[in-house]
Design a protein around this motif. Structure first.
Motif, PDB file in Angstrom:
ATOM      1  N   GLY A 152      79.527  61.372 -12.286  1.00  0.00           N
ATOM      2  CA  GLY A 152      78.442  60.398 -12.449  1.00  0.00           C
ATOM      3  C   GLY A 152      77.895  59.936 -11.112  1.00  0.00           C
ATOM      4  N   ALA A 153      78.803  59.716 -10.153  1.00  0.00           N
ATOM      5  CA  ALA A 153      78.370  59.298  -8.814  1.00  0.00           C
ATOM      6  C   ALA A 153      77.551  60.414  -8.165  1.00  0.00           C
ATOM      7  CB  ALA A 153      79.577  58.942  -7.952  1.00  0.00           C
ATOM      8  N   ALA A 155      75.823  62.669  -9.725  1.00  0.00           N
ATOM      9  CA  ALA A 155      74.528  62.698 -10.417  1.00  0.00           C
ATOM     10  C   ALA A 155      73.628  61.596  -9.869  1.00  0.00           C
ATOM     11  CB  ALA A 155      74.727  62.533 -11.921  1.00  0.00           C
ATOM     12  N   ALA A 156      74.211  60.412  -9.612  1.00  0.00           N
ATOM     13  CA  ALA A 156      73.413  59.303  -9.068  1.00  0.00           C
ATOM     14  C   ALA A 156      72.850  59.675  -7.697  1.00  0.00           C
ATOM     15  CB  ALA A 156      74.267  58.040  -8.974  1.00  0.00           C
ATOM     16  N   LYS A 158      72.156  62.586  -6.630  1.00  0.00           N
ATOM     17  CA  LYS A 158      71.098  63.578  -6.846  1.00  0.00           C
ATOM     18  C   LYS A 158      69.818  62.916  -7.389  1.00  0.00           C
ATOM     19  CE  LYS A 158      70.420  68.204  -8.587  1.00  0.00           C
ATOM     20  NZ  LYS A 158      71.058  69.505  -8.727  1.00  0.00           N
TER      21      LYS A 158
END
Lengths: 371, 337
Positions: A152-153, A155-156, A158
């Motif tokens: 998730g981090a 993805a954030a 990105k």
């Protein structure tokens, strides 16, 4: 019964796809170069790595001593895996997101965490996770859950267009969990800037690596998820660092995530609550000691004329001083009030908790009077 | 689904509950670019119920993410995103599939603020349709809000009308703490309501008194509010004035509103679809008896689902509380007083 001939042949088969995996190693078991010395491994770099690995070990011994004397809770030693944490700490950049599991002391030191904070955490005080880089996750105990947070981090990062990576650690046992595969899988689909480091220290508490998974390597789990995989010698701090450098390059080039299987050996018990002699032989541990990472790097430093016994003595004394000082600070830390368990439950104090806070207040008074 | 199309054209929209969810998501994504949406089938498909329709076209795939089919991952990634300054609104397609997310809710989302002494927080929303009454297959009809309400540090919010869905979802997204937002799918396409699409949020820590009354307090939430209001109408015909309270935020629970109502009426019936024992109703009943005992004119009554598995849909109407059940329980409190 004799098996029918047509069932055991490969009728109709064609080769569909083939994979291979690399293994990275610079320094062999006798501290001899097996590959050319990498460019990043300057004299200073080698010395710094060595000093942090020694600090890690001195801290480790002290933490275990504190636990044995009732001054610290259960503690997971990183004995023999110092190169793992230190290589990660050396490779992390300021704005990366570090998502640790619970055996990454070396990385924590290089990340700027105070030793007294780590002791606070394992000493049963929430404030141990209060400091540190704002974006880094605290120590994660529930196995493999941290890897979804790292995904998730990543993805954030990105989504926000930040040129950084999320780096996450996990043990060999953790690779058996669904969260591990779910995270690698999404990292493959979304080409996430994620670096997954498996500390394969050969044991998940008592369960040996070969009973954890039927695959020949854990690195090959990357293939099924569509991400890059590599295995490295975890007793060679340069090999781990090289794999991370390549993984960062891959992320920077928008080519996605990397799974790095780091081959180490857990020389200590799983934690201070464990007794490894119940499930493995002393002979096996003795052999593992011959490959351990600190001795291996120290021999190289001697060969390179960067080290001598005087320097070693000085370093040991310095590390002991630092650790002793941290222990003093830890032991002198005023305890949190019992009411602090109610702190930070929500961003705002929920009015309906007043009643329970009062109940605790009465209990505290009773207990204090009793003492 | 009319809302997504007409968003820019009208500030006031006639909306069903589902539209209101969609409307709130559109509003908040336009207002705050840190809001992102993720889940299974929520992008190109707009969600299996169409709650996220139009979002991907409007805000792009970087903010509206179709995830792989993995609920632990969805909840865990939402934590990871929230930790890095985004405000993820993750969808679990049905509440029956929320269980892989429990480890992340309990072990991480709920305690991140506490265990880092405020350094790291978790401003995420986990949305899930829940409850029975739409003849859905096995595992698609449960109401397990009590399981989540048991988790420290989590808010549990359940709207019961389009306007409250709109206002409560906005506050859930804006809230700095993790919120599980449960949408009663039986009333997803129920009565329309005029929504003012002005970004006005509703408080997350208050019950809503939907109807004032002096003889009995009917306490409910979610889809059961419909039957509870019907029951209040029937009671009115019998000259019984019923107050109807929509709990709305299950956790933290606004007992102040409930207790002050019961203290006035002296009678209390709690209505919910979820299983009877160890339920949110059990908690409300316990607190009413702890704090309102001397005001009670009759024992607290509960109209609930049973401690069975949610039956397959051929029998679900025998499981779900009906207006008749509520009236019967309410009348009991008058016989016993």
């Amino acid at each position: 019964m004799k098996r029918a001939e047509h069932l055991v042949t490969n009728l109709g088969h064609q080769s569909l796809v083939q994979f291979h995996l690399d293994y990275i190693q610079f320094l062999g078991e006798q501290s001899q170069w097996v590959s050319e010395r990498p460019g990043f491994a300057s004299d200073d770099w080698l010395l710094k790595s060595y000093e942090y690995m020694v600090l890690n070990r001195v801290f480790d011994q002290k933490a275990i001593a504190l636990q044995r004397t009732g001054q610290l809770g259960t503690f997971p030693s990183s004995l023999g895996q110092e190169a793992f944490g230190v290589a990660i700490g050396m490779a992390l950049q300021k704005d990366d997101v570090f998502v640790p599991y619970y055996r990454d002391q070396g990385a924590h030191f290089l990340r700027g965490h105070k030793m007294e904070d780590l002791l606070l955490y394992w000493g049963g005080d929430e404030r141990g996770s209060a400091a540190g880089p704002k974006q880094d996750f605290p120590v994660c105990v529930p196995i493999a859950t941290q890897i979804t947070h790292a995904a998730g981090a990543a993805a954030a990062l990105k989504i926000k267009g930040q040129q950084q990576v999320a780096m996450v650690t996990i043990g060999d046992g953790g690779t058996s969990k669904g969260d591990f595969f779910e995270s690698l899988n999404v990292a493959g689909v979304w080409q996430l800037p994620l670096i997954v480091l498996v500390n394969n220290n050969q044991y998940a508490i008592s369960v040996p690596r070969e009973m954890q998974c039927g695959a020949g390597t854990l690195a090959q789990k990357a293939i099924g998820a569509g991400v890059h995989g590599v295995q490295v010698d975890g007793n060679d701090v340069m090999a781990i660092y090289q794999a991370i450098l390549e993984a960062r390059q891959r992320a920077d080039d928008h080519k996605g995530a990397t799974l790095i299987e780091v081959m180490t050996y857990r020389l200590a018990d799983h934690t201070t609550a464990d007794d490894a002699s119940r499930y493995r032989s002393s002979q096996e541990v003795k052999e593992a000691w011959l490959k351990e990472p600190i001795k291996r790097l120290q021999s190289l430093l001697f060969d390179l004329k960067l080290w001598d016994s005087e320097k070693e003595k000085t370093l040991q004394a310095q590390c002991t001083d630092k650790v002793d000082n941290a222990v003093k600070n830890y032991l002198n830390t005023e305890p949190q009030s019992p009411q602090s368990m109610f702190d930070y439950l929500y961003s705002e104090w929920p009015e309906n908790m007043n009643e329970q806070l009062d109940i605790l207040g009465d209990k505290v008074e009773r207990m204090d009077n009793h003492h | 689904m009319t809302v997504a199309k007409n968003l820019d054209e009208s500030e006031n929209v006639d909306a069903v509950l589902l539209d209101a969810v969609n409307l709130a998501l559109h509003y908040e994504m336009a207002r705050d670019e840190s809001v992102v949406v993720l889940g299974e089938d929520i992008g190109s498909n707009g969600g299996v119920f169409r709650a996220t329709a139009g979002l991907k076209d409007k805000f792009g795939f970087k903010r509206v993410m179709d995830t792989p089919l993995a609920e632990a991952l969805i909840s865990g990634m939402a934590i990871g995103m929230a930790s890095q300054g985004l405000k993820p609104v993750a969808e679990i397609q049905f509440m029956g599939f929320i269980f892989p997310a429990f480890e992340h809710l309990f072990c991480h989302a709920g305690r991140m603020r506490n265990r880092t002494r405020g350094r790291m927080t978790c401003p995420m929303v986990l949305r899930a349709p829940f409850g029975g009454g739409i003849h859905a297959p096995e595992h698609h009809s449960e109401s397990t809000e009590a399981l989540i309400a048991h988790i420290p540090g989590i808010r549990v919010v359940i709207p019961s009308s389009p306007a409250r869905a709109y206002g409560l979802l906005l506050s859930a997204i804006r809230d700095p703490d993790p919120v599980v937002f449960l949408e009663p799918k039986r009333i997803y396409r129920g009565a329309q309501q005029l929504i003012q699409n002005n970004g006005q949020a509703l408080p997350l820590d208050k019950c809503f008194t939907l109807r004032e009354g002096k003889d009995i307090s009917l306490i409910s939430w979610g889809a059961s509010i419909s039957e509870t209001l019907q029951a209040a109408d029937v009671l009115a015909q019998k000259n019984i004035s019923a107050e109807v309270i929509d709990v709305a935020t299950i956790k933290p629970l606004d007992m102040r509103t409930i207790l002050s109502s019961v203290a006035t009426t002296g009678r209390c019936v709690i209505v919910h679809e979820a299983a009877r024992s160890f339920s949110v109703g059990s908690e409300i009943s316990a607190q009413v008896s702890e704090k309102c005992f001397l005001n009670l004119l009759a024992p607290v009554q509960r109209v609930t689902g049973f401690d069975t598995h949610m039956p397959y849909f051929k029998n679900e109407n025998y499981y779900l509380p009906s207006a008749q059940d509520i009236v019967a329980s309410a009348l009991k409190t008058f016989k016993e007083s």
